[in-house]
Design an enzyme around this catalytic site. Structure first.
Site, PDB file in Angstrom:
ATOM      1  N   HIS A  76      -0.005   6.347  -1.906  1.00  0.00           N
ATOM      2  CA  HIS A  76      -0.890   5.604  -0.998  1.00  0.00           C
ATOM      3  C   HIS A  76      -1.314   4.327  -1.711  1.00  0.00           C
ATOM      4  O   HIS A  76      -2.058   4.381  -2.692  1.00  0.00           O
ATOM      5  CB  HIS A  76      -2.112   6.444  -0.611  1.00  0.00           C
ATOM      6  CG  HIS A  76      -1.751   7.673   0.171  1.00  0.00           C
ATOM      7  ND1 HIS A  76      -1.599   7.664   1.540  1.00  0.00           N
ATOM      8  CD2 HIS A  76      -1.486   8.942  -0.235  1.00  0.00           C
ATOM      9  CE1 HIS A  76      -1.268   8.897   1.950  1.00  0.00           C
ATOM     10  NE2 HIS A  76      -1.190   9.685   0.898  1.00  0.00           N
ATOM     11  N   ASN A  88      -0.509   5.407   6.234  1.00  0.00           N
ATOM     12  CA  ASN A  88      -1.883   5.501   6.759  1.00  0.00           C
ATOM     13  C   ASN A  88      -2.788   4.398   6.240  1.00  0.00           C
ATOM     14  O   ASN A  88      -3.814   4.637   5.621  1.00  0.00           O
ATOM     15  CB  ASN A  88      -2.489   6.881   6.480  1.00  0.00           C
ATOM     16  CG  ASN A  88      -2.606   7.187   4.999  1.00  0.00           C
ATOM     17  OD1 ASN A  88      -1.917   6.582   4.179  1.00  0.00           O
ATOM     18  ND2 ASN A  88      -3.477   8.117   4.656  1.00  0.00           N
ATOM     19  N   ASP A  92       1.431  11.879  -4.424  1.00  0.00           N
ATOM     20  CA  ASP A  92       0.342  11.771  -3.450  1.00  0.00           C
ATOM     21  C   ASP A  92      -0.824  10.986  -4.047  1.00  0.00           C
ATOM     22  O   ASP A  92      -1.991  11.304  -3.810  1.00  0.00           O
ATOM     23  CB  ASP A  92      -0.118  13.154  -2.955  1.00  0.00           C
ATOM     24  CG  ASP A  92      -0.951  13.049  -1.682  1.00  0.00           C
ATOM     25  OD1 ASP A  92      -1.078  11.939  -1.120  1.00  0.00           O
ATOM     26  OD2 ASP A  92      -1.492  14.093  -1.262  1.00  0.00           O
TER      27      ASP A  92
HETATM   28 ZN   LIG Z   1      -0.559  14.416   2.980  1.00  0.00          ZN
END
Ligand SMILES: [Zn+2]
Lengths: 325, 428
Positions: free
Chosen positions: B58, B90, B303
């Site tokens: 991310h 996202n 992650d």
């Molecule tokens: Zn996830």
């Protein structure tokens, strides 16, 4: 030395008995014409309530005032819980004001633990209920009430609840009262049975020091105390049980069920009661129901806790633990 | 571009060799290679790996530049030995159009620290209702091949089926964040013994496993490949193992933190341990390690989820979910997999470079360390021991669960197509 009271699980048997014994002394103060002790004169206690709970707040406030503490009531808005800084910022504000103890009620499980361990504040932290985690003074006042009723006011001094069978009925899953009581009652030697529909018992309960039953009628005849927990009607919208009526029929305490209990057994409730849901008016208003005593005992217990945590000269809670070794 | 001679490096943990890089390419691998005109890096028996590839990062840009930017995130990646990262969709706005994925892709190019391959959202706004323009994102300059609503589960079975089918047209893959939403309403941590005690809302293993079971069956039915993000439970391992035995085209990733940490840590109520999926039990951790070793789980993905300090410096319930991971990933993998004897360094290269590159179709990455290949390389000192100090992170965020924890190994050098992005642990 224990500076905080966060969880009933942190108390040893001797800690707990000392608190109960001290509460008996405090209760005598309530019988005197002047209901005040100078013990906490000059000390500042703040009641920091992120959740509305008038009954718990005034109980603490009465305890603090009877011990001559300076009291600040700080009602943080419920909405501030959603934005996390508020707890830290509030803590630091209180720290700057030099408070000696913070009594905190918070909707988030663990908030008092965070407050006590994050270096945000130096004061003693007393958990007045956090989320679905713990409510240790409630467990203490319940144990106090049971000891008085089942062992005796004077006979109970120095005693625990060894051998007593306590049944806790209702929404165990969402209940900090249940968690605190299981921990403390186990420490005090009582046998605890939880009764609820399986939906309202947490996964992982098999590791708790208690029994679980889905059948209230089977458990009642061997119970010395039956504690009814509040069941919120909204739970049925999340399919925890089908209807309010079915819940009452299977898990509510009415006169017929109460008759199955031994004669000496008491009915307890942490309040507020939902009459017609988990308890009928007949039971709630009976002599066997200790709800009103529990309220009075709550003040004595909270005086004892504040006194022992902040009392200075006298041993604080864990002090006794060290002495016993 | 100049030449670099990496002298005496254990390539994939094997015998010490010299590796000569000329420009963007590995020119020669052998022993006693001449150093004329080359900058010499004495590897002294350190481990040389292909540049690491993270299929699950991310980077937060656009929209949450207070926690990370493409630049700071790729610097963190280079620090951790990565030469390619896949940036999750996202963001704000969501990367659900060609315009947004191209923006992220361009920012990656400009950063120069590592290649950034944007992941496109499966559904518009990650809302799980309507397919995003998957084809347009694939056709864009960003060339998206991995699609994910990560952070949210594509829970509608029909939408998931269609997405799996649709991306076959261009060799894409859907990466599923497996989380049945109804079973995880109000979830705060793994549901089990610890959550029962702490009074925190439970995130049951079955919420992950039921989605994985459904999705492997969907993938089988429509003949698509599916990738499972951050698999976290022993039960999920069993389902993936079963699916693979049936020949279903499924790949799965595990995060470093799920290989090491358990829900016992939540007893501290310190939100640095709050992550989604949540930390599970010791039994799950052991099953994940075993599955990564035997290939049931194909890859490690970080992650990496940066959050600003204030989103973690609060009570558990109010805190954000996620941990940074790029700069500690290899150390955690060494600690949990290599030092335990479960995986060789060649196995690490497979799971942190070759296979993630293959799943994500990251051309030029995850290649063998041999002549003619792009010089995307990572040099690791496995003998290093040190406590994790977040103050030294290149990431803009510090939300690591390892602060103060002693972990083995350190990435000393990273080369992106022959250009050093990290030298002696210092970003260039
Ligand atoms: Zn996830």
């Amino acid at each position: 030395m224990m500076r905080h009271l966060i969880s009933a699980a942190d108390l040893t048997r001797d800690d707990a008995v000392l608190i109960l014994d001290t509460a008996e002394e405090m209760a005598r103060v309530a019988d005197r014409p002047i209901k005040k002790l100078p013990a906490l004169r000059g000390r500042t206690v703040v009641n920091l309530f992120f959740e509305d709970s008038t009954r718990t707040r005034i109980s603490f406030e009465a305890a603090e005032k009877r011990l001559s503490a300076d009291v600040i009531n700080f009602a943080a808005k419920g909405s501030s819980v959603s934005k996390g800084e508020s707890l830290k910022d509030t803590a630091q504000t209180l720290e700057a004001m030099g408070v000696d103890a913070v009594v905190i009620r918070h909707g988030a499980s663990g908030a008092p633990y965070r407050l006590a361990t994050s270096g945000w504040i130096d004061a003693s932290v007393i958990n007045a209920g956090d989320g679905t985690h713990q409510h240790p003074t409630q467990a203490l006042l319940d144990a106090f009430t049971m000891r008085r009723r089942l062992v005796g006011r004077d006979a109970g001094l120095g005693q625990d609840l060894a051998g007593k069978n306590v049944t806790i009925v209702g929404d165990i899953l969402h209940s900090r009262v249940a968690r605190s009581n299981v921990d403390l009652l186990h420490t005090l030697g009582a046998e605890v049975t939880l009764v609820a529909p399986p939906t309202l018992v947490p996964v992982g309960v098999e590791h708790w020091p208690c029994e679980v039953s889905y059948d209230l009628d089977r458990v009642l005849p061997k119970s010395d105390a039956v504690m009814m927990l509040r069941v919120q009607r909204e739970r049925m919208n999340a399919a925890f049980f089908p209807t309010e009526r079915e819940y009452s029929r299977r898990y509510g305490l009415d006169g017929d069920r109460m008759a199955k209990m031994p004669e000496h057994a008491v009915v307890m409730h942490p309040g507020p009661m939902v009459r017609g849901m988990e308890i009928t008016a007949e039971v709630a208003d009976s002599d066997r129901c200790t709800v009103v005593e529990q309220v009075a005992n709550g003040v004595s217990i909270r005086m004892a806790v504040l006194y022992l945590l902040l009392g200075g000269n006298e041993p604080a809670v864990t002090h006794s633990r060290t002495e016993e070794k | 571009m100049s030449k670099i001679l990496i002298r005496g490096a254990k390539v994939l943990g094997g015998e010490a060799q010299d590796v000569l890089v000329d420009g963007e390419t590995i020119a020669e691998v052998g022993s006693g290679l001449g150093a004329e005109g080359a900058t010499v890096v004495e590897a002294d028996g350190r481990i040389l790996l292909p540049g690491l590839v993270d299929l699950h990062t991310h980077l937060r840009e656009p929209g949450r530049e207070d926690s990370e930017t493409v630049l700071t995130g790729t610097r963190a990646a280079a620090s951790g030995g990565f030469t390619s990262v896949f940036a999750m969709a996202n963001t704000f706005p969501v990367a659900d159009t060609a315009g947004v994925v191209e923006q992220v892709w361009r920012l990656g190019k400009e950063s120069g620290y590592c290649d950034v391959q944007p992941i496109g959202a499966v559904t518009v706004g990650l809302e799980g209702k309507k397919l995003a323009e998957l084809g347009a994102m694939h056709e864009s300059a960003a060339g998206v091949t991995v699609f994910s609503d990560d952070g949210k589960c594509v829970d509608d079975a029909v939408i998931m089926r269609r997405a799996l089918e649709y991306v076959k047209a261009f060799g894409g893959v859907v990466a599923q964040h497996a989380q049945e939403p109804r079973l995880t309403e109000g979830a705060q941590m793994n549901e089990g013994v610890v959550s029962a005690e702490l009074g925190l809302g439970g995130w049951p293993a079955v919420a992950e496993e039921s989605i994985i079971a459904r999705d492997v069956l969907l993938a089988e039915h429509v003949g698509s490949r599916v990738h499972i993000c951050h698999l976290s439970t022993a039960g999920s391992v069993e389902i993936v193992r079963w699916a693979k035995s049936r020949g279903i085209d499924v790949t799965a990733e595990v995060t470093p933190h799920h290989l090491l940490l358990t829900d016992e840590l939540v007893r501290t109520y310190n939100p640095v341990y709050k992550v989604n999926p949540p930390l599970r039990t010791e039994r799950d951790v052991m099953a994940l390690r075993e599955a990564l070793a035997d290939g049931t789980i194909d890859i490690v993905a970080t992650d990496h989820a940066p959050h600003p300090h204030e989103d973690k410096d609060c009570e558990w319930g109010a805190a954000a979910m996620g941990m940074v991971g790029l700069e500690t990933a290899l150390s955690v993998v060494q600690h949990t997999m290599v030092d335990t004897g479960l995986l060789t360094w060649a196995g690490v290269a497979e799971r942190m470079s070759h296979t993630p590159a293959r799943i994500g179709r990251a051309t030029g990455h995850g290649r063998p360390v041999s002549a003619g290949e792009p010089a995307n390389l990572t040099l690791v000192d496995p003998a290093y021991r040190g406590a994790v100090d977040p103050a030294g992170f290149a990431s803009r965020s510090r939300n690591t669960p390892y602060e103060g924890r002693e972990l083995p190994g350190r990435v000393t050098h990273t080369w992106l197509r022959g250009r050093a992005t990290l030298v002696d642990g210092k970003l260039q």
